[in-house]
Scaffold this active site. Structure first.
Site, PDB file in Angstrom:
ATOM      1  N   LEU A 252       0.794  -1.224   0.119  1.00  0.00           N
ATOM      2  CA  LEU A 252      -0.079   0.008   0.036  1.00  0.00           C
ATOM      3  C   LEU A 252       0.929   1.205   0.139  1.00  0.00           C
ATOM      4  CD1 LEU A 252      -2.923   1.307   0.154  1.00  0.00           C
ATOM      5  CD2 LEU A 252      -2.662   1.207   2.715  1.00  0.00           C
ATOM      6  N   TYR A 253       1.911   1.120   0.787  1.00  0.00           N
ATOM      7  CA  TYR A 253       2.943   2.459   0.666  1.00  0.00           C
ATOM      8  C   TYR A 253       3.141   2.686  -0.757  1.00  0.00           C
ATOM      9  CZ  TYR A 253       7.427   4.684   1.251  1.00  0.00           C
ATOM     10  OH  TYR A 253       8.277   5.641   1.248  1.00  0.00           O
ATOM     11  N   ALA A 254       3.587   1.627  -1.454  1.00  0.00           N
ATOM     12  CA  ALA A 254       4.231   1.876  -2.710  1.00  0.00           C
ATOM     13  C   ALA A 254       3.094   2.483  -3.817  1.00  0.00           C
ATOM     14  CB  ALA A 254       4.723   0.433  -3.137  1.00  0.00           C
TER      15      ALA A 254
END
Length: 452
Positions: A252-254
């Site tokens: 999700l960060y990416a």
């Protein structure tokens, strides 16, 4: 013969009197209700006025997972800064060298933000920082960085980028030439615990910043902002180049950083903002982030606790392109120095022409296995690590990262010079000093210190 009394007139009279009594009661009740409503309304208005006088407008919108009791920097409505704070902002933001930059640094109490702010100030640029001091990791380390910046006359405003009112007023109150946007929700695995913090910090806050820069700043600043090497996701081509596909984020960060790059394209196209995204590759060094492997490995090794080392499903070592903080700072400053002016009109009006839109890798170009990192730490600390080797979970991590930095090298002379052993030595030296730890005389760092 007696006739019964005629009671019809009496009954009519009683019914009429009863009607009058009911009518009078209704009028009295209506009047009382109106009076009570007006009294209640007046009391409510007075209460609201008292609240406005004693409790200023809220400073920011915070993720519910973070507890950070902020006080408002705005002192009136329409919003404004106090004369004292306005003077502090001007003093901190004004460059000391001719043709110097005036930079708003978001995430200024963070790892990269602190180092960049110090370097900018050292060369004579003006710097104002902004940070919400959330509790993703120990806020005391952020406060220590803030104190360090204060000793170098760098002001940090405790605020949140999602406070669009304050941000707009900040841009309208001082003509920043540049923004170095480093504030973000970092980490890959934390998304499983608090996914909404990534949307709030990496997407909503980015839009808030771009909106304010496009519509409230005069002139519009050039913006350099932190993307991530994580956008390459499951890319198997090595090394990673800026032209490689980034359509398969592994976390999700990416995904939020990939979304940020798409949002940047939109604001560049519509409003003429000059935007540069920097894809950082595993940055490490003194004053680093406690959630990074090199940091918590050091803590666990010294405490005699086991550390977990990942291997890929086919038994290969996980490797990272570890990049020392000083090299990354040089890349950030190089991107700021070569950023062109935005082409949009104040207030978000039509742009005068196409604006600069860039993406760069900032890495070390030399992937190192995590097992090698652990080996270096063991030598520097003089302690053997208790290793727990497991297969890497499919929770967002990738098996390796490897940066191609030829684009940054060509455009602003980016050339990383610090290898992992030298960088970790500097980190360990800071770590043991900051936490008051005395290493064994046989440790690599203790021996090196004796030679100095």
């Amino acid at each position: 013969m007696a006739f019964p009394a005629d009671t019809s007139k009496t009954n009519k009279l009683e019914r009429y009197n009863s009607y009058l009594r009911r009518l009078s009661s209704a009028k009295l009740l209506s009047a009382s209700s109106k009076l009570l409503f007006r009294a209640t309304l007046l009391a409510t208005i007075l209460l609201i006025l008292l609240l406005i006088l004693h409790y200023p407008l809220p400073l920011s919108i915070h993720s519910p997972s973070f507890s950070s009791p902020h006080r408002s920097l705005l002192t009136s409505f329409p919003p404004s800064f106090s004369p004292s704070l306005s003077r502090q902002i001007r003093l901190s933001a004004t460059p000391r060298r001719s043709s110097g930059l005036s930079v708003l640094v978001t995430g200024a109490a963070g790892f990269i933000g602190t180092h960049c702010s110090l370097s900018l100030k050292k060369r004579g640029d003006g710097v104002v920082g902004l940070d919400n001091f959330n509790s993703y990791y120990d806020p005391s380390l952020k406060r220590a960085r803030q104190a360090l910046l204060a000793r170098h006359s760098i002001l940090i405003l405790e605020a949140d980028l999602n406070d669009s009112l304050l941000l707009s007023h900040l841009f309208s109150s001082y003509p920043f030439s540049h923004v170095l946007h480093l504030a973000a929700q970092a980490g890959v695995r934390y998304a499983a615990k608090n996914p909404h913090s990534y949307i709030s910090s990496n997407v909503a806050a980015l839009v808030s910043l771009f909106e304010s820069a496009a519509k409230s700043a005069d002139p519009q600043p050039a913006i350099v902002w932190a993307s991530s090497s994580s956008v390459y996701g499951l890319n198997k081509k090595s090394p990673f180049s800026e032209s490689d596909p980034t359509d398969n984020p592994a976390s999700l960060y990416a995904a939020t950083k990939k979304a940020g790059e798409a949002i940047a394209h939109t604001y560049n196209h519509i409003y003429g903002l000059s935007l540069t995204a920097l894809r950082f590759f595993t940055v490490y060094g003194p004053m680093g982030r406690p959630d990074m492997a090199y940091f918590f490995f050091t803590k666990s090794i010294l405490a005699g606790k086991p550390i977990t080392i990942f291997r890929t499903a086919d038994g290969k070592d996980v490797a990272r392109d570890f990049t020392y903080i000083d090299d990354v700072v040089k890349g950030c400053l190089g991107a700021l120095d070569t950023a062109e002016k935005s082409t949009g009109s104040p207030g978000g009006g039509p742009k005068s022409g196409p604006a600069q839109l860039r993406i760069y890798n900032l890495g070390n170009t030399s992937p190192v296995p995590v097992t090698k990192l652990v080996s270096i730490l063991e030598g520097l600390l003089g302690v053997k690590a208790k290793k727990n080797v497991v297969t890497m979970p499919t929770n967002g991590d990738v098996p390796f990262t490897h940066a191609n930095v030829s684009l940054a090298a060509g455009d602003f002379g980016y050339h990383p010079t610090t290898d992992l052993a030298a960088g970790l030595r500097k980190f360990v030296r800071w770590y043991v000093h900051y936490y008051g730890i005395k290493l064994k005389p046989s440790s690599g760092e203790a021996v090196a210190a004796q030679r100095l």
